[in-house]
Design a protein around this motif. Structure first.
Motif, mmCIF file in Angstrom:
data_model
loop_
_atom_site.group_PDB
_atom_site.id
_atom_site.type_symbol
_atom_site.label_atom_id
_atom_site.label_comp_id
_atom_site.label_asym_id
_atom_site.label_seq_id
_atom_site.Cartn_x
_atom_site.Cartn_y
_atom_site.Cartn_z
ATOM 1 N N VAL A 10 9.271 15.181 -1.832
ATOM 2 C CA VAL A 10 9.660 14.437 -3.023
ATOM 3 C C VAL A 10 9.586 15.375 -4.223
ATOM 4 O O VAL A 10 8.643 16.155 -4.358
ATOM 5 C CB VAL A 10 8.710 13.234 -3.243
ATOM 6 N N ALA A 11 10.582 15.316 -5.092
ATOM 7 C CA ALA A 11 10.533 16.059 -6.350
ATOM 8 C C ALA A 11 9.774 15.218 -7.374
ATOM 9 O O ALA A 11 10.099 14.051 -7.576
ATOM 10 C CB ALA A 11 11.936 16.349 -6.859
ATOM 11 N N ILE A 12 8.766 15.818 -7.987
ATOM 12 C CA ILE A 12 7.951 15.084 -8.957
ATOM 13 C C ILE A 12 7.988 15.821 -10.293
ATOM 14 O O ILE A 12 7.726 17.024 -10.363
ATOM 15 C CB ILE A 12 6.493 14.945 -8.483
ATOM 16 N N VAL A 13 8.329 15.090 -11.350
ATOM 17 C CA VAL A 13 8.275 15.618 -12.715
ATOM 18 C C VAL A 13 7.159 14.882 -13.431
ATOM 19 O O VAL A 13 7.194 13.659 -13.559
ATOM 20 C CB VAL A 13 9.609 15.422 -13.457
ATOM 21 N N MET A 14 6.169 15.647 -13.887
ATOM 22 C CA MET A 14 4.985 15.053 -14.497
ATOM 23 C C MET A 14 4.847 15.505 -15.951
ATOM 24 O O MET A 14 4.636 16.679 -16.238
ATOM 25 C CB MET A 14 3.724 15.458 -13.719
ATOM 26 N N VAL A 15 4.990 14.559 -16.868
ATOM 27 C CA VAL A 15 4.688 14.831 -18.269
ATOM 28 C C VAL A 15 3.173 14.870 -18.421
ATOM 29 O O VAL A 15 2.462 13.991 -17.916
ATOM 30 C CB VAL A 15 5.270 13.732 -19.178
ATOM 31 N N THR A 16 2.668 15.900 -19.086
ATOM 32 C CA THR A 16 1.230 15.971 -19.323
ATOM 33 C C THR A 16 0.953 16.635 -20.655
ATOM 34 O O THR A 16 1.705 17.511 -21.104
ATOM 35 C CB THR A 16 0.501 16.718 -18.188
ATOM 36 N N HIS A 17 -0.112 16.202 -21.297
ATOM 37 C CA HIS A 17 -0.589 16.854 -22.521
ATOM 38 C C HIS A 17 -1.819 17.708 -22.226
ATOM 39 O O HIS A 17 -2.345 18.367 -23.115
ATOM 40 C CB HIS A 17 -0.956 15.795 -23.567
ATOM 41 N N ASP A 18 -2.270 17.685 -20.975
ATOM 42 C CA ASP A 18 -3.517 18.339 -20.583
ATOM 43 C C ASP A 18 -3.213 19.654 -19.862
ATOM 44 O O ASP A 18 -2.796 19.657 -18.697
ATOM 45 C CB ASP A 18 -4.320 17.404 -19.674
ATOM 46 N N ASP A 19 -3.415 20.763 -20.544
ATOM 47 C CA ASP A 19 -3.104 22.072 -19.965
ATOM 48 C C ASP A 19 -3.908 22.354 -18.695
ATOM 49 O O ASP A 19 -3.514 23.196 -17.878
ATOM 50 C CB ASP A 19 -3.380 23.180 -20.987
ATOM 51 N N ARG A 20 -5.038 21.662 -18.515
ATOM 52 C CA ARG A 20 -5.864 21.900 -17.331
ATOM 53 C C ARG A 20 -5.179 21.423 -16.056
ATOM 54 O O ARG A 20 -5.573 21.817 -14.952
ATOM 55 C CB ARG A 20 -7.218 21.204 -17.498
ATOM 56 N N MET A 21 -4.166 20.571 -16.180
ATOM 57 C CA MET A 21 -3.448 20.076 -15.005
ATOM 58 C C MET A 21 -2.330 21.032 -14.567
ATOM 59 O O MET A 21 -1.832 20.946 -13.442
ATOM 60 C CB MET A 21 -2.828 18.699 -15.290
ATOM 61 N N LEU A 22 -1.942 21.961 -15.444
ATOM 62 C CA LEU A 22 -0.765 22.787 -15.186
ATOM 63 C C LEU A 22 -0.916 23.757 -14.011
ATOM 64 O O LEU A 22 0.065 24.022 -13.306
ATOM 65 C CB LEU A 22 -0.372 23.552 -16.453
ATOM 66 N N PRO A 23 -2.115 24.309 -13.754
ATOM 67 C CA PRO A 23 -2.227 25.223 -12.609
ATOM 68 C C PRO A 23 -1.894 24.583 -11.260
ATOM 69 O O PRO A 23 -1.608 25.309 -10.294
ATOM 70 C CB PRO A 23 -3.700 25.660 -12.656
ATOM 71 N N TYR A 24 -1.922 23.262 -11.187
ATOM 72 C CA TYR A 24 -1.612 22.581 -9.924
ATOM 73 C C TYR A 24 -0.099 22.391 -9.732
ATOM 74 O O TYR A 24 0.331 21.973 -8.655
ATOM 75 C CB TYR A 24 -2.316 21.219 -9.876
ATOM 76 N N CYS A 25 0.679 22.690 -10.761
ATOM 77 C CA CYS A 25 2.134 22.500 -10.699
ATOM 78 C C CYS A 25 2.821 23.746 -10.144
ATOM 79 O O CYS A 25 2.318 24.864 -10.276
ATOM 80 C CB CYS A 25 2.688 22.184 -12.089
ATOM 81 N N ASP A 26 3.968 23.551 -9.517
ATOM 82 C CA ASP A 26 4.745 24.675 -9.001
ATOM 83 C C ASP A 26 5.439 25.437 -10.128
ATOM 84 O O ASP A 26 5.518 26.663 -10.102
ATOM 85 C CB ASP A 26 5.797 24.179 -8.005
ATOM 86 N N ARG A 27 5.969 24.692 -11.083
ATOM 87 C CA ARG A 27 6.621 25.296 -12.244
ATOM 88 C C ARG A 27 6.311 24.458 -13.484
ATOM 89 O O ARG A 27 6.029 23.266 -13.386
ATOM 90 C CB ARG A 27 8.138 25.386 -12.066
ATOM 91 N N ILE A 28 6.396 25.125 -14.645
ATOM 92 C CA ILE A 28 6.164 24.450 -15.916
ATOM 93 C C ILE A 28 7.464 24.475 -16.709
ATOM 94 O O ILE A 28 8.036 25.553 -16.951
ATOM 95 C CB ILE A 28 5.053 25.134 -16.741
ATOM 96 N N MET A 29 7.946 23.310 -17.103
ATOM 97 C CA MET A 29 9.136 23.213 -17.939
ATOM 98 C C MET A 29 8.716 22.790 -19.344
ATOM 99 O O MET A 29 7.979 21.821 -19.511
ATOM 100 C CB MET A 29 10.136 22.216 -17.345
ATOM 101 N N LYS A 30 9.182 23.537 -20.333
ATOM 102 C CA LYS A 30 8.860 23.248 -21.724
ATOM 103 C C LYS A 30 10.105 22.763 -22.463
ATOM 104 O O LYS A 30 11.224 23.163 -22.133
ATOM 105 C CB LYS A 30 8.351 24.511 -22.432
ATOM 106 N N ILE A 31 9.881 21.914 -23.440
ATOM 107 C CA ILE A 31 10.940 21.597 -24.389
ATOM 108 C C ILE A 31 10.583 22.327 -25.679
ATOM 109 O O ILE A 31 9.571 22.045 -26.309
ATOM 110 C CB ILE A 31 11.054 20.084 -24.649
#
Length: 230
Positions: A200-221
């Protein structure tokens, strides 16, 4: 490979108002997200994260651009179908900051409501719901009411609800914002596991930078455009 793409966006644009009151929110966003990826979506407050998520989810109509869900083009400067609600029901799961479970229904009934609305018979819907509850370690809570569960357990139920129709895409809008650090990490690890195991493709909005290391890629606006961290 083309058939590995879950979401494809080209030159997506969103603005509100017109004339002197025109406000651009997203400008010329173009990206692809593959099956099995957990993408972290970040931006400053008011930077268009939720708006982008809702356009991908066929909830908010873009001003222009193109969107594919899998191999189906659903938007090309206009919706290409009158069945955007059907697309949401069948192909996309949503998770929010609040769990939004129906308080007067028990957990199993909360999970089977959507499949039955999609004409899945009650027995099959209950079987799928129980599989998910066991998967998330709360298989003994099917008769409990939401008020009897902890915040972390209710968020697990909300994730199970997003998966109950076997969607190819999950859109999560700050799903850990109401949780403490440990529960937040548990939820994000769970999302990563789902992405990998169920493709499944998951897009997760987060304000918590501590969650980002668990993501495959980080997309910024940034400056209304989308970019990926290298």
């Amino acid at each position: 490979m083309k058939n590995n793409i879950a979401i494809r966006v080209e030159n997506l644009h969103k603005s509100f108002g017109d004339g002197d009151s025109l406000v651009e929110v997203i400008k010329d966003a173009s990206f692809t997200i593959n099956k099995g990826e957990l993408i972290g979506l970040i931006a400053p407050s008011g930077g268009g994260k939720t708006t982008l998520l809702m356009m991908i989810g066929c909830v908010e109509e873009p001003s222009s651009g193109k969107i594919w869900i899998g191999e189906e083009k659903v938007y090309d400067n206009r919706w290409l179908t009158n069945e955007t609600r059907k697309i949401r029901r069948e192909k996309i799961g949503f998770i929010f900051q609040a769990h939004y479970l129906i308080p007067f229904l028990n957990i199993i009934d909360n999970l089977t409501l959507l499949p039955q609305a999609n004409k899945i018979n009650e027995k099959a819907a209950q079987k799928r719901a129980m599989e998910l509850l066991r998967y998330f370690g709360i298989g003994d809570k099917e008769k409990a009411m939401p008020s009897q569960l902890s915040g972390g357990q209710n968020q697990r139920v909300a994730i199970a609800r997003a998966l109950v129709n076997n969607p190819r895409i999950i859109l999560a809008d700050e799903p850990t914002a109401a949780l403490d650090m440990q529960r937040s990490v548990d939820v994000v690890k769970m999302l990563k596991q789902i992405a990998v195991e169920q493709k499944v493709a998951i897009v997760m909005v987060t304000h918590d930078d501590r969650m980002l290391p668990y993501c495959d890629r980080i997309m910024k606006i940034e400056n209304k455009a989308t970019i990926f961290d290298q």
